[in-house]
Design a protein around this motif. Structure first.
Motif, PDB file in Angstrom:
ATOM      1  N   ARG A 405       0.831  -1.203   0.000  1.00 15.75           N
ATOM      2  CA  ARG A 405       0.000   0.000   0.000  1.00 15.75           C
ATOM      3  C   ARG A 405       0.869   1.258   0.000  1.00 15.75           C
ATOM      4  O   ARG A 405       0.592   2.223  -0.724  1.00 15.75           O
ATOM      5  N   ILE A 406       1.909   1.231   0.811  1.00 11.09           N
ATOM      6  CA  ILE A 406       2.803   2.387   0.883  1.00 11.09           C
ATOM      7  C   ILE A 406       3.503   2.588  -0.460  1.00 11.09           C
ATOM      8  O   ILE A 406       3.610   3.718  -0.964  1.00 11.09           O
ATOM      9  N   ALA A 407       3.977   1.500  -1.062  1.00  8.52           N
ATOM     10  CA  ALA A 407       4.669   1.598  -2.353  1.00  8.52           C
ATOM     11  C   ALA A 407       3.724   2.080  -3.449  1.00  8.52           C
ATOM     12  O   ALA A 407       4.105   2.908  -4.302  1.00  8.52           O
ATOM     13  N   TYR A 412       1.665   6.441  -6.996  1.00  8.68           N
ATOM     14  CA  TYR A 412       0.596   7.366  -7.367  1.00  8.68           C
ATOM     15  C   TYR A 412       1.118   8.809  -7.320  1.00  8.68           C
ATOM     16  O   TYR A 412       0.949   9.590  -8.259  1.00  8.68           O
ATOM     17  N   SER A 413       1.731   9.152  -6.186  1.00  5.92           N
ATOM     18  CA  SER A 413       2.199  10.529  -6.007  1.00  5.92           C
ATOM     19  C   SER A 413       3.251  10.907  -7.044  1.00  5.92           C
ATOM     20  O   SER A 413       3.291  12.050  -7.522  1.00  5.92           O
ATOM     21  N   PHE A 435      -2.582   3.927   4.230  1.00  3.95           N
ATOM     22  CA  PHE A 435      -3.406   4.261   3.070  1.00  3.95           C
ATOM     23  C   PHE A 435      -4.659   3.391   2.985  1.00  3.95           C
ATOM     24  O   PHE A 435      -4.872   2.672   2.005  1.00  3.95           O
ATOM     25  N   ALA A 436      -5.456   3.482   4.044  1.00  2.00           N
ATOM     26  CA  ALA A 436      -6.795   2.909   3.950  1.00  2.00           C
ATOM     27  C   ALA A 436      -7.512   3.508   2.749  1.00  2.00           C
ATOM     28  O   ALA A 436      -8.338   2.856   2.101  1.00  2.00           O
ATOM     29  N   GLN A 437      -7.181   4.770   2.461  1.00  2.00           N
ATOM     30  CA  GLN A 437      -7.586   5.424   1.221  1.00  2.00           C
ATOM     31  C   GLN A 437      -6.389   6.198   0.674  1.00  2.00           C
ATOM     32  O   GLN A 437      -5.574   6.706   1.439  1.00  2.00           O
ATOM     33  N   TYR A 438      -6.318   6.289  -0.645  1.00  3.35           N
ATOM     34  CA  TYR A 438      -5.374   7.220  -1.263  1.00  3.35           C
ATOM     35  C   TYR A 438      -6.214   8.380  -1.749  1.00  3.35           C
ATOM     36  O   TYR A 438      -6.984   8.263  -2.709  1.00  3.35           O
ATOM     37  N   THR A 439      -6.092   9.522  -1.064  1.00  8.44           N
ATOM     38  CA  THR A 439      -7.036  10.615  -1.254  1.00  8.44           C
ATOM     39  C   THR A 439      -6.343  11.866  -1.757  1.00  8.44           C
ATOM     40  O   THR A 439      -5.415  12.379  -1.120  1.00  8.44           O
TER      41      THR A 439
END
Length: 519
Positions: A405-407, A412-413, A435-439
């Protein structure tokens, strides 16, 4: 559409040099390319092996080398094992055996097994034209499958079926174990889960409960929060945070949030404290802990208690400590979409205080100290053993999923770097986010949601209305006293996020967002 493979198609895949059904191999390859699932039926495992062995024997008879006895069986099993890689085994259940009275019991069991799936999502792939013709709604030939129009590309917001494909054997074993021992409430899996979670967080106590909401409610009850009290919290969160405060008769006091992290602004908390303040309930939103040390220091100065609403942040780190173990009490949720989620509702409470742990254990069982002796008013807040079993099956993969999730969030960023109208998540250097969500924060958010939907890309808004603007809570706070939360509510959008999100889908999502925002 998924495919459940008939024996002839399995033989074609295992012994391509002898099988006359090359189109079966092409159909299986296309299914995999479309990222649908190829299923093997566990109840047909022996039939698969027998068919492969017979095909190998036939091929050997036509060549110079002979295969007999153990060598033939060993090769058949090796071929079948290799063929099964990347495919899913569908368990044989008791009800499948009802097909013994049909003309072809083996295929009858295959058709019966399809009943576990939603209609139209799977068929038996068979090279037997008569079988396919006799059950057109349930079976399909390779030629028919290859003639189907291309399916639209699907992007999942979260991918629980994909995750399940990696844990299926452990999951089925865990669930069946509960079905056989029959301790559906407070069973041994609950004790095992509590021990695992306790060790992971480093907290002295873990109390498994029915949901994240129940965890927050029980925590407030254990601290004696009630009518006339106030609890300071954030307006930019899921409604359960404020809901439980009201349920115990207290009043939520909303403090605005930081524009970068969307978490409660610790610098604004002290001004909200009154003689009626009993506790502070920060939310570790989107998976990133709030400024817990600063909040704990304020609470200590005013003799308040802190409940971390970590329903989205289980697994995150904060200055060398785990979220859920950075305050008086930590609460998390195992709702299915969470980074660690069960297949229903579930939650847990963490504390280092022995007295609170005892109280909360009693509260989750109707205030029961021992059987039929109730020392306090409680709730029915126990976590089902079956849900504990699901989490235990997921547990060995959890750390890897957090890393993924972190990767994925970092990638994304990077994809959005240089897009001036897109604000990516800000993660403080002294903590991590699961990152339960990527917001993102994006102007014109609602138009972006519609554009992505038109392209088959799901998104979500967490959250469109601050709690102090919700009809049930608007009398508790002025509607314009949390301007940062109001701005965020108009601009945040969450993109697909799960540990198995591939780069191709991520590229598609990012490109669509960038194009839709005018970059």
């Amino acid at each position: 559409m998924d495919l459940l493979l008939d024996t002839d198609c399995v033989v074609a895949g295992c012994v391509p040099e002898a099988a006359p059904h090359a189109d079966a191999l092409a159909a299986a390859k296309r299914c995999a390319e479309l990222r649908a699932t190829l299923w093997l039926y566990a109840g047909a495992a022996q039939a698969y092996e027998d068919g492969v062995r017979q095909a190998l024997q036939a091929a050997a008879d036509q060549g110079a080398a002979a295969l007999v006895g153990e060598d033939l069986t060993r090769l058949a099993r090796q071929r079948l094992q290799t063929f099964a890689e990347g495919k899913q085994w569908l368990a044989a259940l008791a009800g499948d055996c009802a097909s013994f009275d049909c003309a072809d019991p083996a295929r009858g069991r295959l058709l019966h097994a399809l009943g576990r799936f939603s209609p139209g999502t799977i068929k038996v792939l068979t090279s037997d034209a008569a079988f396919a013709a006799a059950a057109p709604d349930q079976a399909i030939s390779p030629a028919q499958y290859l003639a189907l129009p291309p399916a639209a590309r699907r992007v999942d917001f979260i991918d629980l079926p994909g995750q399940q494909s990696f844990i299926r054997p452990a999951l089925e074993e865990r669930v069946h174990r509960v079905l056989h021992h029959g301790r559906y409430i407070l069973g041994p899996e609950m004790d095992e889960l509590e021990q695992q979670l306790q060790a992971y967080t480093g907290a002295a106590h873990c109390i498994a409960v029915a949901s994240g909401t129940e965890a927050l409610l029980i925590s407030l009850m254990a601290l004696g929060v009630g009518p006339g009290d106030e609890v300071i919290t954030t307006p930019f969160t899921f409604v359960a945070t404020a809901e439980v405060i009201c349920l115990v008769g207290a009043r939520p006091v909303f403090v605005d949030v930081e524009p970068e992290t969307c978490n409660i602004d610790a610098a604004k908390i002290e001004a909200a404290i009154s003689p009626r303040t009993k506790a502070i309930m920060p939310v570790s939103l989107y998976g990133q802990p709030a400024d817990m040390d600063e909040i704990n220091a304020i609470a200590h100065a005013y003799q308040l208690r802190v409940i971390e609403d970590a329903c989205q942040s289980f697994g995150a780190m904060y200055r060398g400590r785990r979220s859920c173990n950075v305050s008086t009490i930590g609460c998390t949720s195992f709702f299915p979409s969470k980074p660690l989620g069960c297949y229903g509702d579930g939650g847990a409470i963490f504390t280092n205080r022995d007295d609170l742990a005892q109280i909360m254990r009693e509260l989750r069982v109707h205030g029961q100290e021992r059987r039929y002796v109730h020392t306090r008013i409680g709730v029915g807040g126990r976590m089902d053993t079956l849900q504990c079993a699901v989490l235990l099956a997921k547990w060995p993969r959890f750390e890897w999923e957090v890393e993924r999730r972190i990767a994925i969030a970092q990638r994304y960023s990077e994809l959005f770097a240089g897009a001036a109208r897109i604000k990516t998540p800000v993660i403080r250097a002294d903590r991590t986010c699961v990152f339960a969500q990527y917001t993102l924060q994006v102007p014109g958010r609602d138009a972006l949601v519609e554009t992505l939907q038109s392209r088959g890309i799901p998104s979500a808004v967490h959250y469109p209305i601050p709690l102090n603007n919700q009809p049930a809570y608007e009398d508790l706070c002025c509607p314009d006293c949390t301007p940062v939360a109001a701005r965020l509510a108009a601009s945040v959008i969450s993109l697909p996020m799960h540990a198995d999100l591939n780069e191709s889908d991520q590229d598609l999502i990012a490109a669509a967002v960038i194009a839709a925002t005018g970059h």
